[in-house]
Design an enzyme around this catalytic site. Sequence first.
Site, mmCIF file in Angstrom:
data_model
loop_
_atom_site.group_PDB
_atom_site.id
_atom_site.type_symbol
_atom_site.label_atom_id
_atom_site.label_comp_id
_atom_site.label_asym_id
_atom_site.label_seq_id
_atom_site.Cartn_x
_atom_site.Cartn_y
_atom_site.Cartn_z
ATOM 1 N N LYS A 74 3.513 -14.771 4.410
ATOM 2 C CA LYS A 74 3.926 -15.453 3.446
ATOM 3 C C LYS A 74 5.453 -15.587 3.083
ATOM 4 O O LYS A 74 5.691 -15.158 1.931
ATOM 5 C CB LYS A 74 3.232 -14.870 2.029
ATOM 6 C CG LYS A 74 2.936 -15.829 1.249
ATOM 7 C CD LYS A 74 1.660 -16.951 1.019
ATOM 8 C CE LYS A 74 2.119 -17.700 0.001
ATOM 9 N NZ LYS A 74 1.062 -19.005 0.003
ATOM 10 N N ASP A 100 -2.761 -17.988 3.476
ATOM 11 C CA ASP A 100 -3.521 -18.823 2.909
ATOM 12 C C ASP A 100 -4.167 -19.859 3.752
ATOM 13 O O ASP A 100 -5.427 -19.806 3.976
ATOM 14 C CB ASP A 100 -3.143 -19.435 1.769
ATOM 15 C CG ASP A 100 -1.786 -20.036 1.549
ATOM 16 O OD1 ASP A 100 -1.137 -19.771 2.730
ATOM 17 O OD2 ASP A 100 -1.352 -20.465 0.654
ATOM 18 N N TYR A 130 0.806 -1.324 -0.193
ATOM 19 C CA TYR A 130 -0.011 0.050 0.015
ATOM 20 C C TYR A 130 0.718 1.221 0.028
ATOM 21 O O TYR A 130 0.509 2.377 0.344
ATOM 22 C CB TYR A 130 -0.974 0.129 1.198
ATOM 23 C CG TYR A 130 -2.026 -0.925 1.038
ATOM 24 C CD1 TYR A 130 -1.800 -2.229 0.796
ATOM 25 C CD2 TYR A 130 -3.342 -0.708 1.306
ATOM 26 C CE1 TYR A 130 -3.156 -2.989 0.265
ATOM 27 C CE2 TYR A 130 -4.515 -1.376 1.084
ATOM 28 C CZ TYR A 130 -4.542 -2.657 0.731
ATOM 29 O OH TYR A 130 -5.556 -3.678 0.440
ATOM 30 N N ASP A 150 -6.122 -6.256 5.497
ATOM 31 C CA ASP A 150 -6.944 -5.678 4.678
ATOM 32 C C ASP A 150 -8.036 -6.733 4.350
ATOM 33 O O ASP A 150 -9.297 -6.800 4.646
ATOM 34 C CB ASP A 150 -6.829 -4.868 3.422
ATOM 35 C CG ASP A 150 -7.816 -4.109 3.004
ATOM 36 O OD1 ASP A 150 -8.724 -3.765 3.615
ATOM 37 O OD2 ASP A 150 -7.456 -3.379 1.927
#
Length: 332
Positions: free
Chosen positions: A171, A204, A124, A228
């Site tokens: 991740k 995930d 972002y 988010d």
Amino acid sequence: MAHKITLIPGDGIGHEVSAAVVRIIEATKVAIEWETLIAGAEAIDRHGTPLPPEVIESVRRNGVALKGPVATPVGGGFPSVNVGLRQALDLYANLRPVRNLPGVPSRFGDIDLIIVRENTEGLYSGLEHEVVPGVVESLKIVTERACTRISIFAFEHARKHKRRKVTVVHKANIMKKSDGLFLQCFRRVGVEYPDIERDEKIVDNTCMQLVMNPYQFDVLLMENLYGDIVSDLAAGLVGGLGVVPSANIGEKAALFEAVHGSAPDIAGKNIANPTAMLLSAVMMLDHINEPEAAARIAAALNTVIQSKKTLTRDLGGTASTTEFSDAIIAAL
Ligand code: NAI
């Protein structure tokens, strides 16, 4: 002495839900002097910019702001006012408590999660460019400073609110450097909090686990983009975006806002549900040390929702925004 608070009503349903929330807060008789400023498309028409400097100055001066949703054009147009405010005011921690509201239909009961999202960097950062036609690059910025301070925020919040565990969501198996740094900072900071359990989960898997068994989680810490997405998923566990609040917190200022957007499909019809913004205002009242007013509003809201007599359409009723707010004021 009255608390001076910046009010950014926002656009779309922002006008309606902000007016409702201000009316409910006024009914508690807490002395607040609102400084109302506009941002977004309306500000472009009047001031030539979506985020006029006066808005930032006002929040900086007052230290506290309540904000309605501001629309952001997709794929072009002006940059997000929301991201702009978070970056300009260094509101580095986005805090999203996710809890059931008694009476609101939801997939799970007794959910009590806290999502802590890093709010200033990651993907972002807004650094995108076209390398050659047909190829674009989006930069994911990750700094040790930001990762360390958000980790400290999460553990301090956990300790202060007597939470048992902080799970970092990442991740780092794929993004070994960027998410790897986030993870390293989490581990380094976590050692200083031996009273709080630590856990690490890949993003995930976290999404799947949240849907299968959300009770295994307590405080979840993550970088901007995952925060988010995962916080909206978590909102879905307790009845959706209409019922979850959020706070954007920095060293010098805090901004409270609903998680939902400006809902252009229902704007101007007086049917929006002000609950999410009201719960954000409850967080704000706690923040400015008005816990009694905060508790009274939360209790009145619960009474109205549980009685099921005056509910907005998204909650299965037929009441207008005004009727729903009147019922809360009556319950106060
Ligand atoms: P949205 O949250 O505005 O709407 C999604 C769906 O939920 C719509 O069907 C809407 O009618 C419904 N909804 C949302 N809030 C509601 C409420 N309080 N009461 C009843 N129903 C409600 O999401 P969408 O459509 O993706 O975004 C619209 C605009 O809002 C976009 O321009 C987006 O950039 C902006 N936005 C602003 C945010 C902020 O200011 N913090 C956050 C999210 C989106």
